[in-house]
Design a protein around this motif. Structure first.
Motif, PDB file in Angstrom:
ATOM      1  N   GLU A 119      -6.959  -2.499 -19.019  1.00 12.81           N
ATOM      2  CA  GLU A 119      -6.948  -0.559 -19.263  1.00 12.81           C
ATOM      3  C   GLU A 119      -6.747  -0.644 -17.686  1.00 12.81           C
ATOM      4  OE1 GLU A 119     -10.407   2.027 -18.828  1.00 12.81           O
ATOM      5  OE2 GLU A 119     -11.160  -0.336 -19.891  1.00 12.81           O
ATOM      6  N   LEU A 120      -5.855   0.093 -17.709  1.00 11.88           N
ATOM      7  CA  LEU A 120      -5.108   0.414 -15.939  1.00 11.88           C
ATOM      8  C   LEU A 120      -5.679   2.012 -15.749  1.00 11.88           C
ATOM      9  CD1 LEU A 120      -1.591  -1.043 -16.589  1.00 11.88           C
ATOM     10  CD2 LEU A 120      -3.581  -1.925 -14.956  1.00 11.88           C
ATOM     11  N   GLN A 121      -5.188   2.834 -14.706  1.00 16.49           N
ATOM     12  CA  GLN A 121      -5.172   4.447 -14.714  1.00 16.49           C
ATOM     13  C   GLN A 121      -3.760   4.715 -13.980  1.00 16.49           C
ATOM     14  OE1 GLN A 121      -8.100   5.672 -14.174  1.00 16.49           O
ATOM     15  NE2 GLN A 121      -6.526   7.597 -14.403  1.00 16.49           N
ATOM     16  N   THR A 122      -3.474   5.827 -15.114  1.00 20.58           N
ATOM     17  CA  THR A 122      -2.419   6.448 -14.499  1.00 20.58           C
ATOM     18  C   THR A 122      -1.993   7.483 -13.335  1.00 20.58           C
ATOM     19  OG1 THR A 122      -2.204   7.302 -16.824  1.00 20.58           O
ATOM     20  CG2 THR A 122      -1.493   8.954 -15.577  1.00 20.58           C
ATOM     21  N   PRO A 123      -1.261   7.545 -12.635  1.00 16.24           N
ATOM     22  CA  PRO A 123      -1.212   7.779 -10.990  1.00 16.24           C
ATOM     23  C   PRO A 123      -1.906   9.479 -11.221  1.00 16.24           C
ATOM     24  CG  PRO A 123       0.683   6.932 -11.333  1.00 16.24           C
ATOM     25  CD  PRO A 123      -0.679   7.275 -12.758  1.00 16.24           C
ATOM     26  N   ARG A 155       3.356  -9.232 -24.763  1.00 15.89           N
ATOM     27  CA  ARG A 155       2.844 -10.018 -23.999  1.00 15.89           C
ATOM     28  C   ARG A 155       1.083  -8.885 -24.468  1.00 15.89           C
ATOM     29  NH1 ARG A 155       4.161 -10.879 -17.841  1.00 15.89           N
ATOM     30  NH2 ARG A 155       6.539 -11.431 -18.651  1.00 15.89           N
ATOM     31  N   GLU A 156       0.692  -7.438 -24.196  1.00 16.23           N
ATOM     32  CA  GLU A 156       0.024  -7.219 -24.018  1.00 16.23           C
ATOM     33  C   GLU A 156      -0.032  -5.994 -24.310  1.00 16.23           C
ATOM     34  OE1 GLU A 156      -1.556  -7.386 -20.003  1.00 16.23           O
ATOM     35  OE2 GLU A 156       0.166  -7.038 -19.093  1.00 16.23           O
ATOM     36  N   ILE A 157      -1.316  -5.395 -24.345  1.00 15.72           N
ATOM     37  CA  ILE A 157      -0.987  -3.491 -24.689  1.00 15.72           C
ATOM     38  C   ILE A 157      -1.666  -3.005 -23.213  1.00 15.72           C
ATOM     39  CG2 ILE A 157      -2.094  -1.544 -25.896  1.00 15.72           C
ATOM     40  CD1 ILE A 157      -1.852  -3.231 -28.413  1.00 15.72           C
ATOM     41  N   LEU A 158      -1.053  -2.272 -22.962  1.00 21.73           N
ATOM     42  CA  LEU A 158      -1.268  -1.740 -21.453  1.00 21.73           C
ATOM     43  C   LEU A 158      -1.236  -0.424 -21.671  1.00 21.73           C
ATOM     44  CD1 LEU A 158       1.796  -2.364 -18.707  1.00 21.73           C
ATOM     45  CD2 LEU A 158      -0.544  -3.689 -19.469  1.00 21.73           C
ATOM     46  N   VAL A 159      -2.784   0.280 -21.598  1.00 24.78           N
ATOM     47  CA  VAL A 159      -3.340   2.079 -21.607  1.00 24.78           C
ATOM     48  C   VAL A 159      -3.931   2.037 -20.194  1.00 24.78           C
ATOM     49  CG1 VAL A 159      -4.928   2.963 -22.876  1.00 24.78           C
ATOM     50  CG2 VAL A 159      -3.753   1.202 -23.945  1.00 24.78           C
ATOM     51  N   LEU A 218       3.547   4.787  -9.475  1.00 23.48           N
ATOM     52  CA  LEU A 218       2.995   3.763 -10.329  1.00 23.48           C
ATOM     53  C   LEU A 218       3.146   2.183 -10.185  1.00 23.48           C
ATOM     54  CD1 LEU A 218       1.348   3.547 -12.934  1.00 23.48           C
ATOM     55  CD2 LEU A 218       3.498   3.304 -14.405  1.00 23.48           C
ATOM     56  N   ALA A 219       4.429   2.384  -9.442  1.00 24.11           N
ATOM     57  CA  ALA A 219       4.559   0.452  -9.673  1.00 24.11           C
ATOM     58  C   ALA A 219       3.876  -0.435  -8.177  1.00 24.11           C
ATOM     59  CB  ALA A 219       5.784   0.337  -9.174  1.00 24.11           C
ATOM     60  N   ALA A 220       3.472   0.273  -7.313  1.00 23.49           N
ATOM     61  CA  ALA A 220       2.521  -0.109  -6.012  1.00 23.49           C
ATOM     62  C   ALA A 220       1.186  -0.449  -6.328  1.00 23.49           C
ATOM     63  CB  ALA A 220       2.415   1.766  -4.842  1.00 23.49           C
ATOM     64  N   SER A 221       1.372   0.385  -7.374  1.00 22.72           N
ATOM     65  CA  SER A 221      -0.713   0.424  -8.063  1.00 22.72           C
ATOM     66  C   SER A 221      -0.928  -1.199  -8.520  1.00 22.72           C
ATOM     67  CB  SER A 221      -1.193   1.243  -9.251  1.00 22.72           C
ATOM     68  OG  SER A 221      -0.431   0.356 -10.629  1.00 22.72           O
ATOM     69  N   GLY A 222       0.344  -2.424  -8.371  1.00 21.10           N
ATOM     70  CA  GLY A 222       0.293  -2.778  -8.962  1.00 21.10           C
ATOM     71  C   GLY A 222       0.217  -3.615 -10.609  1.00 21.10           C
ATOM     72  N   CYS A 223      -0.091  -2.622 -11.043  1.00 22.40           N
ATOM     73  CA  CYS A 223      -0.052  -2.488 -13.177  1.00 22.40           C
ATOM     74  C   CYS A 223       1.060  -3.742 -13.608  1.00 22.40           C
ATOM     75  CB  CYS A 223      -0.747  -1.255 -12.825  1.00 22.40           C
ATOM     76  SG  CYS A 223       0.836  -0.015 -13.092  1.00 22.40           S
ATOM     77  N   PHE A 224       2.472  -3.315 -12.806  1.00 23.00           N
ATOM     78  CA  PHE A 224       3.215  -4.333 -13.494  1.00 23.00           C
ATOM     79  C   PHE A 224       3.945  -5.624 -12.884  1.00 23.00           C
ATOM     80  CE2 PHE A 224       4.539  -0.082 -14.264  1.00 23.00           C
ATOM     81  CZ  PHE A 224       3.807  -0.500 -15.570  1.00 23.00           C
TER      82      PHE A 224
END
Length: 274
Positions: A159-163, A128-132, A187-193
């Motif tokens: 654009e996301l933030q690495t923990p 669907r997309e490119i996550l960075v 990582l999942a707790a950030s809601g990014c997925f």
């Protein structure tokens, strides 16, 4: 599990571990990797790729670059072409230069990141997309430069933030199928997925999150039985590969290969990605 261009590959590029791999970069000193054992594990990784029917291009070791076994950080392979990265660690910039002499043989378009820094380990391509994920190796300017290229090719980049304290975004996640991501809790707790199905690694087994779907199997680091059992219960076929030596210098399953499909017809420019 259905096949997807993001999951199904005919070709992988790997590079042999160097003797100087003992000096590879690491966030925490867990001791130096054993070069002989590393080579043994690397051979198992290559065999696992070949067993799926893929062609594996095996590049020679680069003794001047201790981390060069981790080829994924040097480039992003997409259907439209390949993008040569600019690694965030100064000692690794030469690895991308070396890879840039090889990849034009397999891709019609070769583009170069022209600002900032980005490494492939911070990039997760889904259907669907490119996550960075921004990290100590991938900065805002690098993400912006990458966005300019992939947007031109019709992709959406998020654009996301690495923990904090995590080397790469994909240190904490891996794509299992078109809709499912394996992730650590942090990582999942950030809601990014939030738009994906998420399977969480077992507590204490965070180091196995960097698994790789390659054709019909999941390349999975050995030694994480609870998560491995959970994935099998969900119907995935795992190939467990020892990864103790790569892990000492912050390497995982995805780091060890560039994955794509090349076509012999030079008039075609569709290569699968991963």
């Amino acid at each position: 599990m259905t096949k997807s261009p993001a999951l199904s590959f005919a070709t992988a590029i790997t590079r042999a571990p160097s003797l100087t791999v003992t000096g590879g970069l690491r966030a925490i000193d867990q001791g130096a990797p054993d070069p002989d054992l590393f080579r043994s594990h690397h051979a198992m990784y290559i065999s696992a790729l070949q067993a799926t029917g893929a062609e594996v291009i095996q590049l020679p070791a680069l003794e001047n670059y201790p981390d060069s076994v981790f080829v994924e950080d040097t480039a992003l392979c997409l259907p439209e072409g390949v993008i040569i990265m600019r690694p965030g660690a100064p000692s690794r910039l030469g690895e991308a230069v070396e890879m840039a002499t090889i990849l034009p043989e397999y891709f019609r378009q070769v583009r170069y990141l022209d600002a900032g820094h980005a490494e492939g380990g911070d990039i997760l391509v889904t259907s669907r997309e490119i996550l960075v994920g921004r990290s100590g190796r991938t900065d805002k300017r690098g993400v912006a430069a990458l966005r300019d290229i992939v947007t031109e090719w019709g992709y959406q980049l998020r654009e996301l933030q690495t923990p904090p304290g995590v080397l790469h975004f994909k240190t904490d996640c891996g794509l299992l199928d078109e809709d499912t991501i394996l992730s650590t809790h942090r990582l999942a707790a950030s809601g990014c997925f939030s738009d994906y199905n998420v399977l969480l690694v077992a507590e204490g087994e965070e180091a196995c999150a960097n698994a790789v779907r390659f054709n019909d199997v999941i390349l999975f680091p050995a030694g994480f039985p609870t998560t491995a059992s959970m994935l099998r219960d969900h119907g995935y076929t795992l190939v467990e590969i020892p990864n103790t030596e790569a892990a000492k210098i912050d390497g995982g399953m995805s780091c060890l290969s560039l994955r794509f499909t090349k076509y012999p017809d030079p008039d075609r420019d569709r290569e699968s990605y991963g």
